[in-house]
Design a protein around this motif. Structure first.
Motif, PDB file in Angstrom:
ATOM      1  N   ALA A  91       0.818  -1.208   0.000  1.00 32.20           N
ATOM      2  CA  ALA A  91       0.000   0.000   0.000  1.00 32.20           C
ATOM      3  C   ALA A  91       0.852   1.257   0.000  1.00 32.20           C
ATOM      4  O   ALA A  91       0.464   2.295  -0.551  1.00 32.20           O
ATOM      5  CB  ALA A  91      -0.932  -0.005   1.209  1.00 32.20           C
ATOM      6  N   ALA A  92       2.047   1.198   0.609  1.00 28.04           N
ATOM      7  CA  ALA A  92       2.891   2.390   0.699  1.00 28.04           C
ATOM      8  C   ALA A  92       3.337   2.865  -0.674  1.00 28.04           C
ATOM      9  O   ALA A  92       3.397   4.072  -0.944  1.00 28.04           O
ATOM     10  CB  ALA A  92       4.107   2.098   1.578  1.00 28.04           C
ATOM     11  N   SER A  93       3.656   1.938  -1.556  1.00 30.15           N
ATOM     12  CA  SER A  93       4.099   2.307  -2.895  1.00 30.15           C
ATOM     13  C   SER A  93       2.980   3.001  -3.667  1.00 30.15           C
ATOM     14  O   SER A  93       3.197   4.020  -4.328  1.00 30.15           O
ATOM     15  CB  SER A  93       4.571   1.066  -3.656  1.00 30.15           C
ATOM     16  N   VAL A  94       1.774   2.454  -3.583  1.00 31.96           N
ATOM     17  CA  VAL A  94       0.636   3.061  -4.275  1.00 31.96           C
ATOM     18  C   VAL A  94       0.325   4.431  -3.704  1.00 31.96           C
ATOM     19  O   VAL A  94       0.069   5.393  -4.441  1.00 31.96           O
ATOM     20  CB  VAL A  94      -0.596   2.143  -4.186  1.00 31.96           C
ATOM     21  N   ASP A  95       0.351   4.546  -2.382  1.00 29.91           N
ATOM     22  CA  ASP A  95       0.052   5.830  -1.750  1.00 29.91           C
ATOM     23  C   ASP A  95       1.063   6.896  -2.164  1.00 29.91           C
ATOM     24  O   ASP A  95       0.700   8.057  -2.376  1.00 29.91           O
ATOM     25  CB  ASP A  95       0.045   5.676  -0.233  1.00 29.91           C
ATOM     26  N   PHE A  96       2.338   6.510  -2.309  1.00 29.02           N
ATOM     27  CA  PHE A  96       3.353   7.480  -2.736  1.00 29.02           C
ATOM     28  C   PHE A  96       3.169   7.855  -4.196  1.00 29.02           C
ATOM     29  O   PHE A  96       3.112   9.048  -4.534  1.00 29.02           O
ATOM     30  CB  PHE A  96       4.752   6.894  -2.524  1.00 29.02           C
ATOM     31  N   GLN A  97       3.087   6.866  -5.075  1.00 29.15           N
ATOM     32  CA  GLN A  97       3.035   7.154  -6.507  1.00 29.15           C
ATOM     33  C   GLN A  97       1.762   7.895  -6.899  1.00 29.15           C
ATOM     34  O   GLN A  97       1.814   8.871  -7.664  1.00 29.15           O
ATOM     35  CB  GLN A  97       3.134   5.836  -7.296  1.00 29.15           C
ATOM     36  N   VAL A  98       0.630   7.462  -6.369  1.00 27.94           N
ATOM     37  CA  VAL A  98      -0.644   8.109  -6.710  1.00 27.94           C
ATOM     38  C   VAL A  98      -0.834   9.387  -5.915  1.00 27.94           C
ATOM     39  O   VAL A  98      -1.321  10.390  -6.429  1.00 27.94           O
ATOM     40  CB  VAL A  98      -1.809   7.125  -6.468  1.00 27.94           C
ATOM     41  N   GLY A  99      -0.399   9.372  -4.645  1.00 27.24           N
ATOM     42  CA  GLY A  99      -0.587  10.539  -3.787  1.00 27.24           C
ATOM     43  C   GLY A  99       0.269  11.724  -4.155  1.00 27.24           C
ATOM     44  O   GLY A  99      -0.028  12.864  -3.765  1.00 27.24           O
TER      45      GLY A  99
END
Length: 270
Positions: A91-99
Motif C-alpha cells: 500500500a505504501a508504494s501506491v500511496d506514494f506514486q498516486v498521492g
C-alpha cells in the motif's frame, strides 16, 4: 416414681466451611464465562464492521484500478511491457506514486514526473487497499513515525551518509544519468518521505528496516523538516547547491565584478 431424662441427641452443627478450591473454581468459571462472552461479542462486531468496510474499499479500488491502471499494469496487476507488476509492492508504494501525482503517468519517459494529484484521498486509499490485498508488501507508515519530533542531528548524519549524494545535503535535489534526476524534498509530506524510503520509487534504492530503522527514518524526516522550516543562517542560499557551486558563483561574479570595476576606472581616467 421419678422419670429419668435421657439426653437428646445433638444435631451436627453447620461449620459453613467449603472445599478450599471451591472459591477458586467459582471465580475461574465466572471469568471464563464473562471473557468468552466478551470476546465473542467484540469479535463478531469487529468482523461485521471492519471486514465489511475493508472489502468494500478493496472492491472500489479494484474498479478504479481497472479503469485507470490496468492499461499499463495488467488487469490483475501482473505487469506488462508498458508497466511493472504491482503484486507485492504494498500500500505504501501506491500511496506514494498516486498521492504525489506521479501515477498515472502523463507520458513515457526516464522517470515519472510529479504533477497535480488525479485522485481524491479516499480513492487513493482504495487503490492502495486493493493492491495491498494482492500480496504482502510495505504498509503505509503509522503516525508516530511521521511527527518530525526525533533527533535532527542524527537525522542529518544519516541523510548525509545515505541520501545526500543524490538529493543534495539540503534536500534540494540533483541530476542523475540518462535524463533521470533526484527530486527536491522540500514541501514533501513526512508520509511520502517515509514511503519513498521503504519502497524505493524511480531510481531510489529501498531502505528497509534492516538498513535504516524506523526510528532512524523518523530522525531523517525530523532533519528535513528542520531544514525546510528554518532559513539559511548564512543569508542567500543560492538554491542550496553546496559549497563548490556557491564558491564557483562567488569566484565568477566576484572576480567579474572586480575586473569590470577596474576597466571602468581605467576608462574614466583616460
Amino acid at each position: 416414681m421419678t422419670k429419668i431424662k435421657t439426653p437428646r441427641a445433638r444435631r451436627p452443627r453447620k461449620t459453613g466451611r467449603r472445599h478450599p478450591l471451591a472459591s477458586v473454581a467459582l471465580i475461574a468459571v465466572g471469568l471464563l464465562f464473562t471473557g468468552g462472552a466478551y470476546v465473542a461479542f467484540s469479535t463478531s462486531t469487529a468482523v461485521a464492521t471492519t471486514d465489511a468496510s475493508s472489502q468494500q474499499t478493496i472492491a472500489q479500488g479494484e474498479k478504479l484500478f481497472a479503469a485507470n491502471c490496468a492499461t499499463c499494469h495488467g488487469l490483475s496487476a501482473q505487469g506488462s511491457s508498458e508497466g511493472p507488476s504491482l503484486i507485492g509492492v504494498g500500500a505504501a508504494s501506491v500511496d506514494f506514486q498516486v498521492g504525489t501525482g506521479r501515477m498515472p503517468m502523463q507520458m513515457q519517459g526516464p522517470q515519472a514526473q510529479k504533477k497535480p494529484v488525479q485522485f481524491t484521498p479516499e480513492q487513493t486509499a482504495a487503490l492502495a487497499a486493493y493492491v495491498a490485498s494482492l500480496a504482502p508488501g510495505p504498509a503505509i507508515p503509522s503516525g508516530e513515525l511521521l511527527d518530525a519530533a526525533g533527533d535532527a542531528a542524527t537525522g542529518a548524519e544519516l541523510f548525509r551518509i545515505n541520501c545526500a549524494m543524490c538529493h543534495n545535503v539540503a534536500g534540494a535535489g540533483g541530476a542523475l544519468t540518462e535524463g533521470k534526476f533526484a527530486p527536491a524534498i522540500e514541501n514533501v509530506s513526512a508520509q511520502h518521505i517515509y514511503e519513498a524510503m521503504i519502497t524505493g520509487p524511480q531510481n531510489m534504492p529501498v531502505f528497509n528496516d534492516m538498513n535504516i530503522s524506523p526510528e532512524d527514518k523518523r530522525d531523517i524526516i525530523t532533519y528535513l523538516k528542520y531544514v525546510e522550516n528554518n532559513p539559511s543562517p548564512g543569508g542567500l542560499a543560492l538554491g542550496s547547491l553546496g559549497p563548490v557551486a556557491e564558491g564557483l558563483f562567488i569566484w565568477i561574479f566576484g572576480l567579474g565584478a572586480i575586473v569590470a570595476l577596474t576597466v571602468w576606472i581605467t576608462a574614466k581616467s583616460n
